[in-house]
Design a protein around this motif. Structure first.
Motif, PDB file in Angstrom:
ATOM      1  N   SER A   1     -73.499  50.434  10.330  1.00 50.35           N
ATOM      2  CA  SER A   1     -73.211  49.228  11.111  1.00 50.35           C
ATOM      3  C   SER A   1     -71.760  48.811  10.914  1.00 50.35           C
ATOM      4  N   PHE A   2     -71.255  49.060   9.703  1.00 46.87           N
ATOM      5  CA  PHE A   2     -69.842  48.729   9.460  1.00 46.87           C
ATOM      6  C   PHE A   2     -68.941  49.603  10.319  1.00 46.87           C
ATOM      7  N   ASP A   3     -69.245  50.908  10.336  1.00 48.58           N
ATOM      8  CA  ASP A   3     -68.445  51.833  11.140  1.00 48.58           C
ATOM      9  C   ASP A   3     -68.445  51.422  12.601  1.00 48.58           C
ATOM     10  N   GLU A   4     -69.652  51.019  13.039  1.00 49.98           N
ATOM     11  CA  GLU A   4     -69.773  50.625  14.436  1.00 49.98           C
ATOM     12  C   GLU A   4     -68.894  49.408  14.743  1.00 49.98           C
ATOM     13  N   ARG A   5     -68.992  48.424  13.833  1.00 46.21           N
ATOM     14  CA  ARG A   5     -68.200  47.211  14.057  1.00 46.21           C
ATOM     15  C   ARG A   5     -66.710  47.515  13.988  1.00 46.21           C
ATOM     16  N   LEU A   6     -66.366  48.417  13.075  1.00 50.16           N
ATOM     17  CA  LEU A   6     -64.948  48.786  12.937  1.00 50.16           C
ATOM     18  C   LEU A   6     -64.448  49.421  14.231  1.00 50.16           C
ATOM     19  N   ARG A   7     -65.285  50.319  14.773  1.00 50.17           N
ATOM     20  CA  ARG A   7     -64.885  50.989  16.001  1.00 50.17           C
ATOM     21  C   ARG A   7     -64.715  49.975  17.140  1.00 50.17           C
ATOM     22  N   ALA A   8     -65.683  49.056  17.212  1.00 49.72           N
ATOM     23  CA  ALA A   8     -65.618  48.037  18.258  1.00 49.72           C
ATOM     24  C   ALA A   8     -64.354  47.196  18.107  1.00 49.72           C
ATOM     25  N   ALA A   9     -64.052  46.861  16.846  1.00 50.51           N
ATOM     26  CA  ALA A   9     -62.868  46.029  16.604  1.00 50.51           C
ATOM     27  C   ALA A   9     -61.604  46.795  16.959  1.00 50.51           C
ATOM     28  N   GLN A  10     -61.580  48.081  16.610  1.00 47.05           N
ATOM     29  CA  GLN A  10     -60.389  48.892  16.911  1.00 47.05           C
ATOM     30  C   GLN A  10     -60.173  49.008  18.412  1.00 47.05           C
TER      31      GLN A  10
ATOM     32  N   ARG B   1     -61.137  46.869  20.620  1.00 43.84           N
ATOM     33  CA  ARG B   1     -60.694  45.575  21.114  1.00 43.84           C
ATOM     34  C   ARG B   1     -59.183  45.424  20.904  1.00 43.84           C
ATOM     35  N   VAL B   2     -58.754  45.789  19.716  1.00 37.05           N
ATOM     36  CA  VAL B   2     -57.329  45.663  19.404  1.00 37.05           C
ATOM     37  C   VAL B   2     -56.511  46.586  20.291  1.00 37.05           C
ATOM     38  N   ALA B   3     -57.022  47.810  20.487  1.00 42.04           N
ATOM     39  CA  ALA B   3     -56.279  48.795  21.272  1.00 42.04           C
ATOM     40  C   ALA B   3     -56.133  48.352  22.719  1.00 42.04           C
ATOM     41  N   VAL B   4     -57.162  47.660  23.239  1.00 45.49           N
ATOM     42  CA  VAL B   4     -57.089  47.194  24.618  1.00 45.49           C
ATOM     43  C   VAL B   4     -56.114  46.030  24.719  1.00 45.49           C
ATOM     44  N   GLU B   5     -56.162  45.166  23.707  1.00 46.32           N
ATOM     45  CA  GLU B   5     -55.338  43.965  23.797  1.00 46.32           C
ATOM     46  C   GLU B   5     -53.862  44.244  23.634  1.00 46.32           C
ATOM     47  N   GLN B   6     -53.554  45.270  22.857  1.00 46.62           N
ATOM     48  CA  GLN B   6     -52.166  45.446  22.464  1.00 46.62           C
ATOM     49  C   GLN B   6     -51.177  45.640  23.608  1.00 46.62           C
ATOM     50  N   PRO B   7     -51.478  46.504  24.590  1.00 47.32           N
ATOM     51  CA  PRO B   7     -50.477  46.716  25.621  1.00 47.32           C
ATOM     52  C   PRO B   7     -50.158  45.454  26.409  1.00 47.32           C
ATOM     53  N   LYS B   8     -51.160  44.549  26.491  1.00 38.27           N
ATOM     54  CA  LYS B   8     -50.929  43.327  27.269  1.00 38.27           C
ATOM     55  C   LYS B   8     -49.866  42.460  26.613  1.00 38.27           C
ATOM     56  N   THR B   9     -50.027  42.219  25.309  1.00 37.37           N
ATOM     57  CA  THR B   9     -49.070  41.353  24.618  1.00 37.37           C
ATOM     58  C   THR B   9     -47.838  42.158  24.264  1.00 37.37           C
ATOM     59  N   GLY B  10     -46.711  41.500  24.378  1.00 41.31           N
ATOM     60  CA  GLY B  10     -45.488  42.119  23.856  1.00 41.31           C
ATOM     61  C   GLY B  10     -44.773  43.028  24.825  1.00 41.31           C
ATOM     62  N   LYS B  11     -45.464  43.539  25.841  1.00 39.64           N
ATOM     63  CA  LYS B  11     -44.765  44.512  26.669  1.00 39.64           C
ATOM     64  C   LYS B  11     -43.696  43.898  27.579  1.00 39.64           C
ATOM     65  N   PRO B  12     -44.002  42.806  28.290  1.00 40.34           N
ATOM     66  CA  PRO B  12     -42.941  42.231  29.116  1.00 40.34           C
ATOM     67  C   PRO B  12     -41.739  41.805  28.277  1.00 40.34           C
ATOM     68  N   ASP B  13     -42.038  41.291  27.092  1.00 39.13           N
ATOM     69  CA  ASP B  13     -40.970  40.877  26.189  1.00 39.13           C
ATOM     70  C   ASP B  13     -40.086  42.072  25.838  1.00 39.13           C
TER      71      ASP B  13
END
Lengths: 251, 101
Positions: B7-16, B18-30
């Protein structure tokens, strides 16, 4: 200018050097610029020293900031130069934070921007340039001079191409120093101009007081722009140093 | 124990994810803004730098060999071309970077 009652704008006055610390400073020709260089070095050293003092596994705020700075420059050096970049990392770190501290110190009231003097920026750029030549000669030997003739170009064009390549190589320290110096001078001249607009308009009475809000707001916005330009120019200086060193270490 | 781990691995994967999707949005225009501003200042100073070096070299050669302005003219032209060459190389490296990403 006549409206302001005889006071005129003298935007370049702020870049003048004066001896300080009384007689001793006079004797040593010690002006504001070296003082702020020493202050910049002390700030960077103090930031790293007190940031890394706890040496905790889970860093506090200051330690995290120091570590981010370290990793940022480390990644910059290694990503741009390659594995040899670790050897030049201390140099690039010192260069980046010296310029950054100088740019940001200059934004404080009563301070002095030493990066606004071409003598300072040109000395920094020459340091980078000479280092890159020494490294090139050490790594590539006399093959380094072959770079001045572009590969695949006809021999007939050599008299034209070789001087252009040499001039393009020699223009590196000049463009490096002009960029930093011009950006800092332009920013501070704009500050001075808009600040003196405020003073001039304020001497006109009530309507002037209202109108003076305009340049004041512009100056606040300019401060934000200068914060961006300060870090950007330090970054550009550092990354160009990395690029020149990469060309030096690659064959 | 293994269930916990799964369950930890699963949550870790889900969290990763989420982070991977969010990252390109923030910071790129800047990032783009920044590189545009730095590009503008770089291109300008490269052209100016080439010309300055050309004029200085020409002036020095003229002084040395007591010419009036022959080498000043030649080296100013060469220096200007060197500046344009530098800007062209800057743009080429940028294009290569754009193609890679």
């Amino acid at each position: 200018m006549a409206l302001a009652g005889g006071s005129s704008i003298n935007v370049l006055e702020q870049f003048e050097l004066h001896p300080i610390f009384g007689g001793l400073g006079e004797a040593l020709r010690f002006s504001q610029a070296p003082v702020f260089m020493v202050v910049a070095c002390l700030i960077v050293l103090a930031f790293l020293h007190f940031g890394m003092k706890p040496a905790a596994v889970v860093p506090g705020r200051l330690q995290a900031a120091a570590e981010i700075c370290y990793e940022f420059i480390h990644n910059l050096a290694v990503d741009t130069i390659g594995p040899e970049g670790t050897a030049f990392f201390p140099f690039i770190f010192a260069l980046f934070f010296f310029i950054l501290a100088g740019n940001y110190l200059g934004l404080l009231p009563y301070s002095y921007t030493f990066t606004s003097h071409i003598a300072v920026t040109f000395a920094l750029a020459m340091m980078v340039f000479l280092l890159s030549i020494v490294v090139s000669l050490k790594v590539q030997g006399f093959k380094f001079f072959a770079h001045f003739m572009p590969a695949g170009a006809p021999m007939l064009l050599a008299p034209l191409l070789v001087p252009i390549e040499i001039l393009s190589f020699l223009s590196r320290p000049v463009s490096l120093s002009i960029r930093l110096f011009a950006n800092m001078v332009a920013g501070h001249v704009m500050f001075d101009i808009f600040a003196s607009f405020v003073v001039m308009l304020a001497s006109l009475g009530f309507i002037g007081d209202v109108l003076a809000v305009g340049p004041l707001v512009i100056n606040v916005a300019l401060m934000g722009l200068e914060l961006l330009v300060g870090v950007l120019q330090a970054y550009v200086f550092a990354i160009l140093t990395c690029i020149y060193l990469r060309e030096a270490v690659s064959h | 124990m293994t269930e916990d781990r799964n369950s930890f691995d699963e949550r870790l994967r889900a969290a990763q994810k989420r982070v991977a999707v969010e990252q390109p949005k923030t910071g790129k225009p800047d990032e783009e803004d920044r590189s545009l501003l730095s590009l503008a200042s770089r291109a300008g100073s490269e052209m100016l730098g080439g010309l300055v070096v050309g004029v200085l070299a020409g002036w020095a050669v003229d002084r040395w060999f007591h010419f009036r302005a022959l080498f000043l003219v030649i080296f100013a032209l060469l220096g200007g071309s060197a500046g344009i060459l530098n800007v062209w190389r800057l743009m080429q490296s940028l294009e290569r970077k754009n193609k890679e990403s």
